[in-house]
Design a protein around this motif. Structure first.
Motif, PDB file in Angstrom:
ATOM      1  N   ARG A  60      42.440  39.974 -52.941  1.00 62.40           N
ATOM      2  CA  ARG A  60      42.758  38.706 -53.602  1.00 62.40           C
ATOM      3  C   ARG A  60      43.467  38.952 -54.927  1.00 62.40           C
ATOM      4  N   SER A  61      42.991  39.930 -55.691  1.00 64.91           N
ATOM      5  CA  SER A  61      43.637  40.226 -56.968  1.00 64.91           C
ATOM      6  C   SER A  61      45.040  40.773 -56.773  1.00 64.91           C
ATOM      7  N   GLU A  62      45.228  41.618 -55.757  1.00 61.17           N
ATOM      8  CA  GLU A  62      46.570  42.136 -55.499  1.00 61.17           C
ATOM      9  C   GLU A  62      47.530  41.014 -55.108  1.00 61.17           C
ATOM     10  N   ALA A  63      47.065  40.092 -54.282  1.00 59.33           N
ATOM     11  CA  ALA A  63      47.934  38.993 -53.865  1.00 59.33           C
ATOM     12  C   ALA A  63      48.292  38.090 -55.045  1.00 59.33           C
ATOM     13  N   ILE A  64      47.289  37.724 -55.844  1.00 58.60           N
ATOM     14  CA  ILE A  64      47.559  36.864 -56.996  1.00 58.60           C
ATOM     15  C   ILE A  64      48.456  37.570 -57.998  1.00 58.60           C
ATOM     16  N   GLY A  65      48.163  38.844 -58.277  1.00 60.80           N
ATOM     17  CA  GLY A  65      49.008  39.583 -59.212  1.00 60.80           C
ATOM     18  C   GLY A  65      50.429  39.734 -58.722  1.00 60.80           C
ATOM     19  N   SER A  66      50.616  39.963 -57.431  1.00 62.26           N
ATOM     20  CA  SER A  66      51.970  40.082 -56.882  1.00 62.26           C
ATOM     21  C   SER A  66      52.739  38.780 -57.020  1.00 62.26           C
ATOM     22  N   VAL A  67      52.085  37.667 -56.744  1.00 64.53           N
ATOM     23  CA  VAL A  67      52.767  36.374 -56.861  1.00 64.53           C
ATOM     24  C   VAL A  67      53.146  36.088 -58.306  1.00 64.53           C
ATOM     25  N   LEU A  68      52.205  36.288 -59.230  1.00 65.73           N
ATOM     26  CA  LEU A  68      52.490  35.995 -60.632  1.00 65.73           C
ATOM     27  C   LEU A  68      53.569  36.917 -61.189  1.00 65.73           C
ATOM     28  N   ARG A  69      53.513  38.183 -60.844  1.00 70.78           N
ATOM     29  CA  ARG A  69      54.542  39.116 -61.333  1.00 70.78           C
ATOM     30  C   ARG A  69      55.919  38.783 -60.760  1.00 70.78           C
ATOM     31  N   SER A  70      55.975  38.403 -59.500  1.00 73.47           N
ATOM     32  CA  SER A  70      57.263  38.040 -58.906  1.00 73.47           C
ATOM     33  C   SER A  70      57.841  36.795 -59.566  1.00 73.47           C
ATOM     34  N   VAL A  75      49.717  30.877 -51.018  1.00 76.87           N
ATOM     35  CA  VAL A  75      49.502  30.993 -52.465  1.00 76.87           C
ATOM     36  C   VAL A  75      48.317  30.134 -52.900  1.00 76.87           C
ATOM     37  N   PHE A  76      48.276  28.878 -52.473  1.00 75.90           N
ATOM     38  CA  PHE A  76      47.182  28.000 -52.880  1.00 75.90           C
ATOM     39  C   PHE A  76      45.859  28.440 -52.255  1.00 75.90           C
ATOM     40  N   MET A  77      45.902  28.967 -51.044  1.00 78.92           N
ATOM     41  CA  MET A  77      44.678  29.454 -50.411  1.00 78.92           C
ATOM     42  C   MET A  77      44.075  30.604 -51.209  1.00 78.92           C
ATOM     43  N   ILE A  78      44.943  31.520 -51.677  1.00 74.96           N
ATOM     44  CA  ILE A  78      44.443  32.653 -52.450  1.00 74.96           C
ATOM     45  C   ILE A  78      43.977  32.205 -53.826  1.00 74.96           C
ATOM     46  N   LEU A  79      44.720  31.324 -54.473  1.00 74.76           N
ATOM     47  CA  LEU A  79      44.326  30.866 -55.805  1.00 74.76           C
ATOM     48  C   LEU A  79      43.010  30.097 -55.766  1.00 74.76           C
ATOM     49  N   GLU A  80      42.801  29.317 -54.718  1.00 74.15           N
ATOM     50  CA  GLU A  80      41.570  28.533 -54.607  1.00 74.15           C
ATOM     51  C   GLU A  80      40.418  29.332 -53.994  1.00 74.15           C
ATOM     52  N   ASP A  81      40.686  30.553 -53.530  1.00 74.11           N
ATOM     53  CA  ASP A  81      39.662  31.417 -52.941  1.00 74.11           C
ATOM     54  C   ASP A  81      38.939  30.707 -51.802  1.00 74.11           C
ATOM     55  N   GLN A  82      39.720  30.194 -50.845  1.00 71.23           N
ATOM     56  CA  GLN A  82      39.126  29.492 -49.713  1.00 71.23           C
ATOM     57  C   GLN A  82      38.402  30.454 -48.777  1.00 71.23           C
ATOM     58  N   VAL A  92      44.396  39.305 -45.444  1.00 69.88           N
ATOM     59  CA  VAL A  92      44.882  38.049 -46.007  1.00 69.88           C
ATOM     60  C   VAL A  92      46.270  38.292 -46.589  1.00 69.88           C
ATOM     61  N   GLY A  93      47.239  37.523 -46.144  1.00 68.75           N
ATOM     62  CA  GLY A  93      48.601  37.630 -46.647  1.00 68.75           C
ATOM     63  C   GLY A  93      49.101  36.297 -47.134  1.00 68.75           C
ATOM     64  N   LEU A  94      50.268  36.318 -47.782  1.00 67.08           N
ATOM     65  CA  LEU A  94      50.844  35.080 -48.277  1.00 67.08           C
ATOM     66  C   LEU A  94      51.408  34.223 -47.155  1.00 67.08           C
ATOM     67  N   ARG A  95      51.755  34.817 -46.037  1.00 69.06           N
ATOM     68  CA  ARG A  95      52.329  34.053 -44.929  1.00 69.06           C
ATOM     69  C   ARG A  95      51.413  34.004 -43.710  1.00 69.06           C
ATOM     70  N   TRP A 106      43.891  37.774 -34.037  1.00 68.16           N
ATOM     71  CA  TRP A 106      44.687  36.551 -34.133  1.00 68.16           C
ATOM     72  C   TRP A 106      45.523  36.600 -35.410  1.00 68.16           C
ATOM     73  N   TYR A 107      46.796  36.263 -35.261  1.00 68.60           N
ATOM     74  CA  TYR A 107      47.702  36.128 -36.401  1.00 68.60           C
ATOM     75  C   TYR A 107      47.946  34.639 -36.621  1.00 68.60           C
ATOM     76  N   VAL A 108      47.371  34.105 -37.665  1.00 66.59           N
ATOM     77  CA  VAL A 108      47.422  32.673 -37.928  1.00 66.59           C
ATOM     78  C   VAL A 108      48.349  32.426 -39.111  1.00 66.59           C
ATOM     79  N   ARG A 109      49.375  31.627 -38.915  1.00 68.02           N
ATOM     80  CA  ARG A 109      50.254  31.247 -40.025  1.00 68.02           C
ATOM     81  C   ARG A 109      49.520  30.306 -40.963  1.00 68.02           C
ATOM     82  N   ASN A 110      49.650  30.556 -42.236  1.00 64.65           N
ATOM     83  CA  ASN A 110      48.917  29.751 -43.218  1.00 64.65           C
ATOM     84  C   ASN A 110      49.362  28.297 -43.217  1.00 64.65           C
ATOM     85  N   GLY A 111      50.621  28.035 -42.872  1.00 64.58           N
ATOM     86  CA  GLY A 111      51.085  26.653 -42.847  1.00 64.58           C
ATOM     87  C   GLY A 111      50.558  25.851 -41.682  1.00 64.58           C
TER      88      GLY A 111
END
Length: 382
Positions: free
Chosen positions: A125-135, A186-193, A212-215, A227-232
């Protein structure tokens, strides 16, 4: 004499006329300084011409060097500030994420808090959030710096920004599913669902989260499938690993059983199971007999419930059923599964009682079938 004089008089004027024409041509050539064109080699510039060209170039450089120096220093300053600011912001984001992880790891000392957020889940979770914020920070800083550099060179940015806006709209319409998946992630990771190790029900699939990935979110089902589930595509999320779970067992007994005896047996089973390992760690509350869930003519259902560790409800239910069946057998309490008929009251029936007697109309040659057959129409042939 007369003939000679006459010839001389005739020949004299033409000689004078030719001399006059030659003199006039010479005067014209002297007056015209331009030489007639001749197929000679091109003229080489003189030293004076080269000196004049060098002087003009040096003067032009001397006039514009201050402008060039100012533009270069401005571009260099913009680039240096952008690089330094980007490095500072990225380092600050990294420190913030690490501090959040340490605070999450040390804030809760109970078993519940430790189960809610494990090490792997915090890391991903921290890696995903940090990657998004840094990008996002890098895009904003470098994009602003690039526009400022172009503005320094006196480039009109209006057409460029308009083209970028049109291209962004076109890409957004063409890749709307990708954008939807990315924003949902992004919102799923930020909200820690949910996170790695959680058992979730995503509607389209259910299982344990292994990545857990961004897509895309990767789940492992109950039978081992991935199972590969698209977040959208996820419209609702049921997290089965947060908080606690409930283990419920329905015990069906005969309607003439002693309820007090049934309750005492169930209480003894629950108390014994709560003191044994590893069930004492999985059970987060006492095993309670909630009472009668339903009463029928020949059976009644007793409900037993217990609060368990997340994801351990099914394991506790299976062990509880095993212990209840053994305790009821020892106490002489029969467990039924619906409307049953005791063996001593069962009646013997003739297996041929439900078979119908043969009919006379089954045979086509019987008198009944012949009498019932339709009369053929008369023949019209002559």
């Amino acid at each position: 004499m007369d003939r000679t004089s006459d010839r001389t008089a005739q020949d004299g004027p033409p000689h004078l006329e030719v001399s006059a024409v030659s003199l006039s041509a010479a005067v014209l050539r002297a007056a015209d300084p331009s030489p007639s064109p001749s197929p000679t080699a091109p003229t080489v510039p003189s030293l004076r011409d080269a000196h004049e060209s060098a002087t003009n170039a040096a003067g032009w450089v001397e006039e514009n060097w201050s402008t060039w120096l100012a533009i270069g220093l401005r571009v260099l300053l913009i680039v240096v500030i952008a690089v330094v600011l980007r490095a500072v912001v990225r380092r600050a984001i990294t420190k913030l994420i690490e501090r959040m992880n340490r605070r999450t790891g040390t804030s809760g000392g109970t078993a519940l808090s430790g189960l809610l957020v494990n090490a792997e889940r915090r890391r991903q979770r921290s890696e995903a959030i940090g990657s998004v914020l840094r990008s996002v920070a890098s895009f904003l800083i470098l994009g602003t710096a690039a526009l400022m550099v172009l503005g320094t060179f006196q480039i009109n940015l209006a057409p460029l920004l308009a083209s970028a806006g049109v291209a962004g709209v076109a890409i957004g319409f063409g890749a709307r599913n990708l954008v939807t998946d990315f924003l949902s992630g992004v919102f799923m990771i930020l909200e820690d669902q949910y996170g790695v190790g959680d058992s979730i029900d995503a509607g389209v699939a259910s299982g344990e989260v292994i990545e857990v990935g961004l897509r895309v979110t990767k789940l492992r089902g109950a039978d081992g499938e991935i199972w590969y589930v698209r977040n959208g595509e996820v419209k609702r999320i049921g997290n089965l690993s947060q908080g606690w779970s409930t283990a419920g067992v329905d015990v069906t007994v005969r309607s003439d059983e002693n309820l007090d005896k049934v309750k005492e047996t169930l209480a003894a089973v629950g108390e014994r199971m709560s003191k044994e390992e590893p069930w004492n760690e999985m059970l987060w509350g006492p095993i309670e007999t909630l009472g009668l869930d339903s009463v029928l003519l020949d059976s009644m259902v007793v409900r037993v419930s217990a609060k368990t560790m997340p994801g351990k409800a099914l394991t506790v239910e299976r062990e509880l059923r095993w212990r209840i069946k053994r305790a009821f057998d020892a106490a002489g309490i029969a467990i039924v599964g619906g409307a049953t008929v005791p063996l001593e009251h069962a009646q013997t029936t003739d297996p041929t009682a439900g078979v119908a007697a043969p009919s006379a109309y089954a045979s086509t040659v019987s008198p009944q079938s012949v009498a019932a057959s339709p009369i053929p129409p008369p023949s019209t042939a002559k």
